[in-house]
Design an enzyme around this catalytic site. Structure first.
Site, mmCIF file in Angstrom:
data_model
loop_
_atom_site.group_PDB
_atom_site.id
_atom_site.type_symbol
_atom_site.label_atom_id
_atom_site.label_comp_id
_atom_site.label_asym_id
_atom_site.label_seq_id
_atom_site.Cartn_x
_atom_site.Cartn_y
_atom_site.Cartn_z
ATOM 1 N N LEU A 108 40.843 42.009 42.779
ATOM 2 C CA LEU A 108 40.755 40.861 41.884
ATOM 3 C C LEU A 108 39.572 39.975 42.257
ATOM 4 C CD1 LEU A 108 44.505 39.820 41.548
ATOM 5 C CD2 LEU A 108 43.217 41.490 40.209
ATOM 6 N N GLY A 153 43.539 44.792 44.342
ATOM 7 C CA GLY A 153 43.560 45.205 42.943
ATOM 8 C C GLY A 153 42.948 46.564 42.704
#
Length: 302
Positions: A108, A153
């Protein structure tokens, strides 16, 4: 019925995501090397798709320098690129990999979660949810060709795939290491990991924020195969051929059966999950932690 409702939710979100794409040239065809009219690739700012219609496979490469952080723009372009392939009956499988040497995805984008307003945090988290749902519920065969470091992520994206091939370079670790940044992995991150390596191994890995080097990643089961760095994509394509030998309808129904309950948990709680994320990420202590980490990154680059 729940799955159909979820699909409708996803479709509406995709339309909103497409509207946010600020003029990016998605779908712009480019001749592929050695290919004719049927072998075209399409590209945009952050995703390169190299299709092989004859094989029914496309290679989707992340190209968001320097480390393929999952920015709002990259998330949107990934969803739209995948949707484009899903709507083309010529394609049955996607190899997900990186165009950046040494990194699959750093995860992320912390700049999307630091120093912004709550509306932006909500928009960003909705896009993260949407990518996970699109990948996790895709009817296509998805094979991750992990040719670089794959934390947080990046690991989540890889875990949504049907099969994961990791390069044997010891620097290319994989795992959900959110706790190291003072962040708690959401329940659907946790569910995806538990589905892959089991409850006790996940509890251990999530609490300690473990990143597994290739040999350990294979042992714990977070990846399915480890190969030399220069063989990652070719191995992924070989694996793809095996999966595509199975009749689509039987494989797709089996995949949906295995994944429906996990997906439904998020679909039913999407709004609450967004609210929880916005509340958590807006805390002064979390913002200070993120700012400190980003400053350290800047100093390293300097």
């Amino acid at each position: 019925m729940a799955l159909a409702a979820g699909m409708r939710v996803r479709a509406r979100a995709l339309l909103r995501a497409g509207a946010r794409l600020r003029g990016a040239a998605l779908g712009r065809p480019e001749p592929a090397a050695g290919g004719g009219d049927g072998a075209r690739r399409f590209t945009n700012l952050r995703v390169l798709v190299e299709p092989d219609p004859a094989a029914g496979v496309a290679v989707m490469k992340l190209k968001n320098p320097p480390v393929n952080s999952l920015s709002l723009e990259l998330l949107t372009e990934l969803v739209i690129s995948l949707e484009k392939l899903e709507n083309d009956k010529a394609f049955r499988g996607v190899v997900l990999t990186s165009d950046r040497p040494g990194v699959f995805s750093a995860g992320l984008d912390l700049t999307e979660m630091c120093g912004r307003n709550p509306a932006h945090y909500a928009e960003y988290w909705k896009a993260v949810q949407e990518l996970w749902l699109r990948l996790f519920l895709s009817n296509m065969v998805l094979v991750a060709a992990i040719n670089g470091a794959c934390p947080a992520g990046g690991c989540l994206m890889a875990l949504t795939c049907d099969f994961r091939v990791l390069a044997s370079n010891p620097k290319f670790a994989i795992g959900l290491n959110e706790t190291l940044l003072g962040i708690v992995a959401p329940f659907w991150f946790k569910d995806t990991l538990v589905n892959t390596i089991g409850h006790r191994a996940s509890e251990h890995a999530l609490q300690l924020g473990l990143l597994f080097p290739p040999a350990e990643a294979l042992q714990v089961g977070i990846v399915d195969q480890v190969v030399p760095e220069d063989q990652v994509q070719s191995t992924a394509l070989s694996v793809m051929a095996r999966w595509m030998a199975i009749p689509d309808h039987a494989r797709q129904l089996t995949k949906a059966m295995m994944r429906k309950a996990t997906a439904d948990r998020l679909i039913k709680q999407r709004d609450a999950d967004i609210q929880n994320f916005v509340s958590f990420i807006s805390r002064d202590s979390i913002q200070k932690s993120l700012q400190t980490y980003l400053e350290k990154l800047k100093q390293k680059k300097g």
